[in-house]
Design a protein around this motif. Structure first.
Motif, PDB file in Angstrom:
ATOM      1  N   ALA A  70       0.846  -1.321   0.043  1.00 32.43           N
ATOM      2  CA  ALA A  70      -0.043  -0.069   0.002  1.00 32.43           C
ATOM      3  C   ALA A  70       0.758   1.312  -0.028  1.00 32.43           C
ATOM      4  O   ALA A  70       0.581   2.452  -0.751  1.00 32.43           O
ATOM      5  N   LEU A  71       2.104   1.087   0.674  1.00 34.68           N
ATOM      6  CA  LEU A  71       2.752   2.244   0.784  1.00 34.68           C
ATOM      7  C   LEU A  71       3.420   2.795  -0.622  1.00 34.68           C
ATOM      8  O   LEU A  71       3.935   3.965  -0.716  1.00 34.68           O
ATOM      9  N   LEU A  72       3.537   2.055  -1.673  1.00 37.87           N
ATOM     10  CA  LEU A  72       4.227   2.210  -2.978  1.00 37.87           C
ATOM     11  C   LEU A  72       3.016   2.294  -3.920  1.00 37.87           C
ATOM     12  O   LEU A  72       3.291   2.466  -5.241  1.00 37.87           O
ATOM     13  N   ALA A  73       1.708   2.166  -3.693  1.00 31.95           N
ATOM     14  CA  ALA A  73       0.696   2.306  -4.627  1.00 31.95           C
ATOM     15  C   ALA A  73       0.690   3.661  -5.505  1.00 31.95           C
ATOM     16  O   ALA A  73       0.699   4.635  -4.660  1.00 31.95           O
ATOM     17  N   GLY A  74       0.760   3.456  -6.557  1.00 31.18           N
ATOM     18  CA  GLY A  74       0.800   4.771  -7.689  1.00 31.18           C
ATOM     19  C   GLY A  74       2.254   5.386  -7.379  1.00 31.18           C
ATOM     20  O   GLY A  74       2.132   6.451  -8.227  1.00 31.18           O
ATOM     21  N   VAL A  75       3.125   4.918  -6.970  1.00 29.97           N
ATOM     22  CA  VAL A  75       4.421   5.485  -6.930  1.00 29.97           C
ATOM     23  C   VAL A  75       5.172   4.665  -8.188  1.00 29.97           C
ATOM     24  O   VAL A  75       5.541   3.506  -7.998  1.00 29.97           O
ATOM     25  N   SER A  76       6.068   5.463  -8.950  1.00 32.21           N
ATOM     26  CA  SER A  76       6.855   4.861 -10.039  1.00 32.21           C
ATOM     27  C   SER A  76       8.077   4.551  -9.722  1.00 32.21           C
ATOM     28  O   SER A  76       8.741   5.315  -8.702  1.00 32.21           O
ATOM     29  N   ALA A  77       8.814   3.455 -10.135  1.00 33.38           N
ATOM     30  CA  ALA A  77      10.351   3.145  -9.890  1.00 33.38           C
ATOM     31  C   ALA A  77      11.122   3.564 -11.161  1.00 33.38           C
ATOM     32  O   ALA A  77      10.542   3.530 -12.082  1.00 33.38           O
ATOM     33  N   TYR A  78      12.191   4.331 -10.809  1.00 30.47           N
ATOM     34  CA  TYR A  78      13.027   4.909 -11.867  1.00 30.47           C
ATOM     35  C   TYR A  78      14.487   3.860 -11.879  1.00 30.47           C
ATOM     36  O   TYR A  78      15.006   3.594 -10.766  1.00 30.47           O
ATOM     37  N   PRO A  79      15.186   3.865 -13.043  1.00 24.08           N
ATOM     38  CA  PRO A  79      16.463   3.173 -13.183  1.00 24.08           C
ATOM     39  C   PRO A  79      17.669   3.906 -12.358  1.00 24.08           C
ATOM     40  O   PRO A  79      18.778   3.266 -11.816  1.00 24.08           O
ATOM     41  N   ASP A  80      17.270   5.216 -12.405  1.00 28.82           N
ATOM     42  CA  ASP A  80      18.531   6.030 -12.127  1.00 28.82           C
ATOM     43  C   ASP A  80      17.989   7.468 -11.484  1.00 28.82           C
ATOM     44  O   ASP A  80      16.869   7.813 -11.726  1.00 28.82           O
ATOM     45  N   THR A  81      18.994   8.218 -10.964  1.00 24.91           N
ATOM     46  CA  THR A  81      18.266   9.438 -10.284  1.00 24.91           C
ATOM     47  C   THR A  81      18.039  10.379 -11.561  1.00 24.91           C
ATOM     48  O   THR A  81      17.166  11.365 -11.182  1.00 24.91           O
ATOM     49  N   SER A  82      18.851  10.193 -12.710  1.00 23.81           N
ATOM     50  CA  SER A  82      18.499  11.460 -13.709  1.00 23.81           C
ATOM     51  C   SER A  82      16.877  11.110 -14.095  1.00 23.81           C
ATOM     52  O   SER A  82      16.292  12.057 -14.543  1.00 23.81           O
TER      53      SER A  82
END
Length: 521
Positions: A70-82
């Motif tokens: 639930a804490l990561l619902a709707g949160v995108s993951a990215y490969p790097d900081t850029s």
């Protein structure tokens, strides 16, 4: 017991953040990642931190099970900081959990105005999480204890109130709210006088009364108590006991007083009835002893006096004095007879001896009416027809009612009205005799069934005591109450005859008809 009206939750630190929202990016999933998620995206920390929104996460593995949480619902993951900063240029707080000095290298690419927390700084956030969790645990325990205490106090069928030293209501239990028909907000903060439901309700505190337990506890710092008596609105005598307990503040002085008030009417009336029964029993034994010891000498003296009064050879003056002696001895014989009747034990009646309560009322009214009319007292009768038969000796029931009627007539030396009614209450037959005489005090109501009780305006002999003794012996009960406009009402609660038929043909007495009910006249 709840939070006082107008009270606001205490705050320990006020953040100068205004309405600013922190948009957070988390880089890495190293130690503390789960805690950071709870702090940023969870609900547990909302009251301690400014608004925060998790924008994205870097280096979160594709198969990481936390993605579905639930804490990561709707949160995108990215490969790097850029990629993270490009997708969310509004990020203003970055948390680096990778360690190994990566935070310094990342500082150059942070969005303008963004702040950076490295893995070392997140240690303090984890400590904050532990502190909040411990606080939440303590809060849950306190809430549980608070709920338990409120439940206990609210379920106690007594008045419980916490007063300030100035006599203001700080808190109170549900028993008082139900009695007054008011909410807690209407009473908290007001003077304790608002807790009285009327003039017949003893005060929980009276700052003007030096003997008030509230004042005594404030002055002495010790527990105090007091017994109150009051005549309720329906004329019945009520007994209350008030206890007060001082509550010291942090400085050691008395800051509050806890007041408990208990209605002890049932217990006190039971004790009074037991004492009256003991007095009546003692009086019965004494009456029996005196009657038997005095009867023979009195009969002898009476016989000699009558003989002297009839001797024509004696002077007229001597015979007149002998006649006076005869009259006084006759009065004493009648008194001895009353004593013997009082001392005589009342046996249990058989099914053949059941009494018609309405008929007994009619017979008693016929016997007392001439005396009442001679004193200017009227008798009004209103009986309910078809009242059940009562397990009572008919002659004794009639005599009890005669005693009640004569007592009511004597209570009105200047004339008045006696009202007699009958009916049915639950499993008892009710017969009530009420007069319009003087207002009854609590002392009169408490002692009127005691033998030879004497009050300021009245004196009771054995009549009412005899009524109580007889009715109690037959398994009934006698109740006295004051009348709203003055006078007294005495009610007989009589046991119905077991499996006995109701007297359906017994008509109510017409006070002007001159006959008892059901006699066919």
């Amino acid at each position: 017991m709840t939070q006082h009206r107008g009270e606001t939750p205490q705050t320990y630190c006020e953040l100068d953040a205004g309405d600013r929202e922190y948009v957070v990016g988390v880089v890495g999933t190293g130690p503390g990642f789960d805690t950071i998620l709870k702090i940023v995206a969870g609900e547990e920390f909302r009251e301690f931190l400014p608004p925060m929104r998790l924008a994205g996460v870097v280096d979160l593995a594709f198969d990481d099970p936390r993605r579905a949480g639930a804490l990561l619902a709707g949160v995108s993951a990215y490969p790097d900081t850029s990629a993270l900063f490009a997708a969310h240029p509004d990020i203003n707080l970055v948390v680096d959990l990778r360690g190994g000095g990566t935070a310094r290298a990342m500082a150059a690419e942070l969005p303008q105005g963004a702040s950076l927390l490295d893995s070392t700084a997140t240690f303090f956030l984890c400590a904050l999480s532990n502190a909040v969790s411990a606080g939440a645990h303590c809060r849950r325990r306190l809430d549980h204890q608070k709920l338990l205490l409120e439940t206990i106090l609210d379920e106690v069928q007594e008045d419980i109130v916490l007063l300030s030293a100035a006599g203001l209501v700080e808190d109170l239990n549900r028993n008082i709210l139900n009695r007054l028909g008011k909410s807690k907000d209407e009473l908290v903060g007001r003077h304790c006088e608002v807790l009285r439901s009327g003039p017949d309700d003893p005060p929980l505190c009276d700052p003007n009364d030096v003997a008030c337990p509230f004042r005594v506890s404030l002055a002495t710092g010790k527990k105090a108590e007091r017994l109150h008596t009051a005549v309720s609105a329906d004329g019945r005598l009520r007994y209350y006991r008030t206890y007060t307990y001082p509550v010291a503040g942090l400085a050691g002085h008395i800051a509050h007083v806890a007041v408990f008030r208990r209605d002890i009417t049932d217990r006190t009336l039971g004790e009074i009835n037991a004492r009256q029964a003991e007095r009546i029993e003692t009086m019965g034994r004494l009456s029996s002893y005196l009657a038997h010891e005095l009867r023979n000498p009195m009969f002898a003296a009476s016989g000699f006096a009558r003989r002297l009064a009839n001797m024509t050879e004696l002077p007229e003056a001597a015979r007149e004095r002998a006649t006076i002696v005869v009259e006084e001895l006759t009065r004493m014989e009648a008194m001895l007879k009353q004593f013997l009747e009082f001392a005589r034990p009342v046996g249990k009646v058989s099914s053949e001896a059941d009494a018609d309560a309405n008929r007994a009322v009619g017979d008693a009214v016929l016997a007392v009416r001439p005396e009442a009319e001679g004193r200017g007292v009227g008798i009004a009768v209103a009986l309910v027809s078809g009242v059940a038969a009562v397990a009572f000796d008919p002659a004794l029931l009639k005599q009890c009612l005669i005693n009640l009627l004569r007592n009511a007539v004597e209570a009105m030396p200047d004339g008045g009205l006696v009202t007699v009614t009958s009916g049915r209450d639950a499993d008892r037959v009710r017969v009530r005799v009420a007069d319009s005489g003087r207002r009854m005090s609590s002392e009169n109501l408490e002692n009127m069934f005691s033998p030879f009780y004497k009050a300021e305006h009245c004196e009771y002999g054995l009549g009412l005591a005899m009524v109580k003794k007889v009715v109690d012996d037959f398994g009934g009960a006698v109740e006295a109450s004051g009348q709203p406009g003055g006078g007294c009402a005495i009610t007989l609660h009589l046991p119905p005859a077991l499996a006995g038929p109701a007297f359906a043909d017994a008509a109510p007495v017409n006070p002007d008809a001159g006959h008892s009910p059901g006699d066919g006249s």
